[in-house]
Scaffold this motif. Structure first.
Motif, short mmCIF file in Angstrom:
data_model
loop_
_atom_site.label_atom_id
_atom_site.label_comp_id
_atom_site.label_asym_id
_atom_site.label_seq_id
_atom_site.Cartn_x
_atom_site.Cartn_y
_atom_site.Cartn_z
N THR A 103 4.06 5.86 2.43
CA THR A 103 4.38 7.28 2.43
C THR A 103 4.05 7.91 3.78
OG1 THR A 103 3.90 7.35 0.08
CG2 THR A 103 4.00 9.46 1.21
N ASP A 141 0.86 -1.18 0.00
CA ASP A 141 0.00 0.00 0.00
C ASP A 141 0.90 1.24 0.00
OD1 ASP A 141 -1.97 1.88 0.25
OD2 ASP A 141 -2.56 1.30 2.29
N GLU A 142 1.02 1.88 -1.14
CA GLU A 142 1.94 3.01 -1.29
C GLU A 142 1.56 4.19 -0.37
OE1 GLU A 142 4.79 3.31 -2.87
OE2 GLU A 142 4.67 1.26 -3.61
N GLN A 143 0.27 4.43 -0.16
CA GLN A 143 -0.15 5.53 0.71
C GLN A 143 0.27 5.28 2.15
OE1 GLN A 143 -4.33 5.75 -0.06
NE2 GLN A 143 -4.07 7.13 -1.82
#
Length: 180
Positions: free
Chosen positions: A133, A128-130
């Motif tokens: 980040t 999950d890139e979010q």
């Protein structure tokens, strides 16, 4: 190009050693070229084209390979990521054309129609890139340990500090102590 220049020089009665000097080559090939020129003229020194093994695929097969590459990896069973690697192209040529090739040979094959090999990103499908980040912004600063303090130090465990600030001993001064 150089061989044809040599043919012109041989026609002008220039010695092989002088041809070698003028064309900046060693004398041995100049003598070989002169012998070939005497036997067959300038045509004997003309290029015979590229050397090496010929392509295993015909022109028609190369066109089919290009269309297969344009369809994408998913159309041929690789649906994890949309990347053409050398190994995948080697497998594809084996499946479609019954021709085995190495990974480097497959890479050269895919460069002919203008494709380049790619390296897939090694990431989990569930990533999950979010969330990554957000974690980098919030928690990374706390987790990351501070660096070493900037002081005079030494990489050696035996010497406590850097020798930069020390006075150097003159030759013969402070040598080894006498043994008893």
């Amino acid at each position: 190009m150089v061989r044809l220049e040599a043919a012109g020089l041989f026609a002008g009665q220039v010695a092989a050693a002088e041809v070698a000097r003028r064309l900046r080559i060693s004398p041995k090939p100049a003598c070989q070229w002169q012998k070939a020129w005497r036997e067959g003229g300038a045509a004997a020194l003309a290029s015979r084209g590229p050397t090496g093994q010929r392509c295993k695929l015909s022109q028609r097969c190369l066109q089919k390979l290009a269309s297969c590459l344009e369809e994408g990896p998913a159309a041929h069973g690789w649906d994890q990521d949309q990347v053409w690697t050398g190994a995948r192209v080697a497998t594809l040529t084996g499946r479609k054309f019954h021709v085995s090739s190495s990974v480097s040979g497959a890479t050269r094959l895919m460069r002919r129609p203008g494709f380049t090999p790619q390296v897939p990103a090694r990431r989990a499908a569930e990533r999950d890139e979010q969330a990554v980040t957000a974690w980098k912004e919030a928690a990374w600063a706390e987790v990351k340990a501070p660096g070493r303090p900037v002081t005079a130090s030494s990489a050696s465990r035996m010497k406590p500090g850097s020798p930069a600030g020390r006075r150097r001993a003159a030759p013969g001064e402070g040598g080894a102590s006498p043994r008893s």
